[in-house]
Design an enzyme around this catalytic site. Structure first.
Site, PDB file in Angstrom:
ATOM      1  CG  HIS A 153      31.646   2.831  73.981  1.00 57.86           C
ATOM      2  ND1 HIS A 153      32.203   3.320  72.835  1.00 57.86           N
ATOM      3  CD2 HIS A 153      31.880   3.761  74.938  1.00 57.86           C
ATOM      4  CE1 HIS A 153      32.749   4.501  73.059  1.00 57.86           C
ATOM      5  NE2 HIS A 153      32.576   4.792  74.346  1.00 57.86           N
ATOM      6  CB  CYS A 164      34.506   4.956  77.054  1.00 53.79           C
ATOM      7  SG  CYS A 164      33.064   5.624  77.910  1.00 53.79           S
TER       8      CYS A 164
END
Length: 195
Positions: A153, A164
């Site tokens: 992201h 992430c």
């Protein structure tokens, strides 16, 4: 294809590669596409941020441990707030009613939801969910406590993520524009061999 009808890594004609040194929270991203029998470099040396604890093997990943899982992950789903035409991959346009469960006690753990439940994170309210690629860690099946909401992201901050892979928006846009589901794309997250 494997017995379930899924493409394997060895059939892939498109590879997104993330490399980092042991214990590091920053790495580099590369994107390669097989064109007429030769691997073409679409992106190289793009800086990325990883989890605050660095990398760990996918099977050792636990909810909240701050590690980014290492492994081979098929790229199947992209989500974003804008209208997009994605080449041969599943795309979900995020609305106010989209949530993602990160509650290990939920029967919907690590799944996209279309209604709020306890422990579900609203996707509409955060800029990091403006556009993201789902890293298919612990998604099929989803095992309680083995890690959730692992995405590639946008990331504007000069600090690690919660697990992430964070990238600048320009790089993410280029990835999304280049990915093609017909090429059976895979994401590889791996330690950089320091020898």
């Amino acid at each position: 294809m494997d017995q379930s009808g899924q493409h394997t890594f060895f059939e892939s004609e498109q590879v997104l590669l993330v490399l980092a040194k042991h214990g590091e929270t920053q790495g580099k991203l590369y994107l390669y596409t097989l064109v007429d029998g030769d691997w073409q470099t679409d992106l190289a040396d793009v800086p990325v941020w990883l989890g605050r604890s660095g990398l760990t093997l996918s099977n050792l990943k636990k909810e909240g441990d701050g590690f980014t899982p290492q492994g081979y992950f098929p790229i199947k789903r992209i989500l974003g707030k804008g209208k997009k035409s994605i080449r041969n991959l599943e795309y979900t346009q995020i609305r106010r009613y989209h949530f993602w469960s990160d509650d290990p006690k939920s029967k919907h753990y690590n799944q996209l939801l279309t209604k709020k439940e306890k422990g579900a994170i609203p996707l509409w309210e955060s800029e990091i969910y403006d556009l993201f690629v789902v890293i298919e860690h612990n998604t099929n099946p989803s095992l309680p406590g083995q890690g959730s909401m692992i995405f590639l992201h946008p990331w504007m901050e000069a600090k690690p993520t919660s697990g992430c892979v964070g990238i600048n928006r320009e790089g993410l846009d280029k990835i999304v524009e280049t990915l093609d589901g017909y090429k059976s794309p895979f994401l590889i997250i791996s330690l950089l061999d320091e020898n």
